[in-house]
Every structure is written in C-alpha cells, then in structure tokens.
Scaffold this motif. Structure first.
Motif, PDB file in Angstrom:
ATOM      1  N   ASN A  29      33.744  35.855  36.625  1.00 43.24           N
ATOM      2  CA  ASN A  29      34.241  37.160  36.222  1.00 43.24           C
ATOM      3  C   ASN A  29      35.634  37.114  35.599  1.00 43.24           C
ATOM      4  O   ASN A  29      36.637  37.269  36.284  1.00 43.24           O
ATOM      5  N   PRO A  30      35.714  36.951  34.288  1.00 45.12           N
ATOM      6  CA  PRO A  30      37.024  36.876  33.632  1.00 45.12           C
ATOM      7  C   PRO A  30      37.892  38.125  33.811  1.00 45.12           C
ATOM      8  O   PRO A  30      39.094  38.059  33.686  1.00 45.12           O
ATOM      9  N   PHE A  31      37.299  39.279  34.113  1.00 44.45           N
ATOM     10  CA  PHE A  31      38.094  40.502  34.255  1.00 44.45           C
ATOM     11  C   PHE A  31      38.640  40.676  35.672  1.00 44.45           C
ATOM     12  O   PHE A  31      39.540  41.466  35.902  1.00 44.45           O
ATOM     13  N   PHE A  32      38.095  39.953  36.626  1.00 45.41           N
ATOM     14  CA  PHE A  32      38.576  39.944  38.007  1.00 45.41           C
ATOM     15  C   PHE A  32      38.282  38.548  38.550  1.00 45.41           C
ATOM     16  O   PHE A  32      37.351  38.348  39.326  1.00 45.41           O
ATOM     17  N   PRO A  33      39.052  37.538  38.084  1.00 40.56           N
ATOM     18  CA  PRO A  33      38.707  36.139  38.338  1.00 40.56           C
ATOM     19  C   PRO A  33      38.694  35.767  39.814  1.00 40.56           C
ATOM     20  O   PRO A  33      39.673  35.938  40.519  1.00 40.56           O
ATOM     21  N   MET A  34      37.555  35.270  40.254  1.00 36.68           N
ATOM     22  CA  MET A  34      37.375  34.859  41.639  1.00 36.68           C
ATOM     23  C   MET A  34      36.831  33.425  41.686  1.00 36.68           C
ATOM     24  O   MET A  34      36.200  32.967  40.746  1.00 36.68           O
ATOM     25  N   ALA A  35      37.076  32.760  42.804  1.00 34.44           N
ATOM     26  CA  ALA A  35      36.568  31.403  43.026  1.00 34.44           C
ATOM     27  C   ALA A  35      35.464  31.459  44.086  1.00 34.44           C
ATOM     28  O   ALA A  35      35.571  32.192  45.061  1.00 34.44           O
ATOM     29  N   HIS A  36      34.400  30.689  43.859  1.00 36.82           N
ATOM     30  CA  HIS A  36      33.254  30.659  44.768  1.00 36.82           C
ATOM     31  C   HIS A  36      32.883  29.213  45.066  1.00 36.82           C
ATOM     32  O   HIS A  36      33.024  28.342  44.219  1.00 36.82           O
ATOM     33  N   ARG A  37      32.360  28.986  46.273  1.00 32.41           N
ATOM     34  CA  ARG A  37      31.817  27.668  46.627  1.00 32.41           C
ATOM     35  C   ARG A  37      30.422  27.533  46.031  1.00 32.41           C
ATOM     36  O   ARG A  37      29.639  28.473  46.063  1.00 32.41           O
ATOM     37  N   LEU A  68      41.001  33.503  41.789  1.00 34.80           N
ATOM     38  CA  LEU A  68      41.122  32.241  41.074  1.00 34.80           C
ATOM     39  C   LEU A  68      42.604  31.939  40.884  1.00 34.80           C
ATOM     40  O   LEU A  68      43.374  32.843  40.569  1.00 34.80           O
ATOM     41  N   PRO A  69      43.038  30.699  41.077  1.00 35.95           N
ATOM     42  CA  PRO A  69      44.446  30.387  40.831  1.00 35.95           C
ATOM     43  C   PRO A  69      44.837  30.761  39.395  1.00 35.95           C
ATOM     44  O   PRO A  69      44.059  30.526  38.459  1.00 35.95           O
ATOM     45  N   PRO A  70      46.010  31.367  39.206  1.00 32.99           N
ATOM     46  CA  PRO A  70      46.411  31.824  37.872  1.00 32.99           C
ATOM     47  C   PRO A  70      46.350  30.730  36.808  1.00 32.99           C
ATOM     48  O   PRO A  70      45.948  30.988  35.670  1.00 32.99           O
ATOM     49  N   GLU A  71      46.728  29.494  37.163  1.00 32.04           N
ATOM     50  CA  GLU A  71      46.709  28.429  36.158  1.00 32.04           C
ATOM     51  C   GLU A  71      45.292  28.126  35.677  1.00 32.04           C
ATOM     52  O   GLU A  71      45.086  27.724  34.536  1.00 32.04           O
ATOM     53  N   VAL A  72      44.290  28.346  36.538  1.00 33.88           N
ATOM     54  CA  VAL A  72      42.895  28.142  36.132  1.00 33.88           C
ATOM     55  C   VAL A  72      42.463  29.271  35.192  1.00 33.88           C
ATOM     56  O   VAL A  72      41.844  29.029  34.158  1.00 33.88           O
TER      57      VAL A  72
END
Length: 99
Positions: A29-37, A68-72
């Motif tokens: 989700n580029p508009f609300f960037p999240m990280a998933h396993r 998601l970390p900002p740098e990613v």
C-alpha cells in the motif's frame, strides 16, 4: 503496451544477492505503507491458464508489522525524502508592557 511482471526467476536472481538468513517482508500500500511477514508461497494458474506464484502473508494477528520504515518507502518512490525544516532563530522573551 502491457506492464511487465517480475518472474520467479527475476525474484530468485534478486534474492540470491541477499543474506539468506534475513527475514522476508512484504511492503504493501503506497498510500499507507505497511510491512507484513510473508508466510506462504502458492502456485496456481491465472484466468488464461498461465502458471502464477503468489506470496502471501500469514493469518496471525502479528503478521502486519506496522509502518514501513521511511527509507524503504523513499527507495520504492512511494514517498519523497523528508527534509528537516530549517531552524529559525529563537525569539528572545520581552517583558510585558507596563512593567
């Protein structure tokens, strides 16, 4: 022109340059960037009968790891780099009028 899709071979080539002991994450989700396993790899066929491989997150409540970390997000071009605003000189306190 049809968009090009990453193939399993492309993914294997890119992953072969990474540390094999590193955890694998999915950025969503580029508009609300999240990280998933990632938990599953599923082979199937699409509507035309072509083989397709799906990477899927798990079902556990802790599968979504948070933002998601900002740098990613910047590396993915999902957001621009955030620059610290320039510092303004501080104002000095003035005595209240009539004192």
């Amino acid at each position: 022109m049809q968009p090009t899709e990453m193939t399993v071979g492309d993914l294997i080539k890119r992953l072969s340059a990474c540390d094999p002991a590193s955890p694998l994450r999915l950025a969503m989700n580029p508009f609300f960037p999240m990280a998933h396993r990632l938990e599953q790899v599923i082979e199937a066929t699409d509507g035309t009968g072509r083989p397709v491989v799906y990477l899927a997150e798990g079902r556990d409540a802790d599968t979504q790891l948070g933002h998601l970390p900002p740098e990613v997000a910047v590396a993915l071009a999902w957001q621009g780099p955030v620059q610290v605003p320039p510092r303004r000189p501080r104002r000095s306190a003035r005595p209240a009028s009539g004192q």
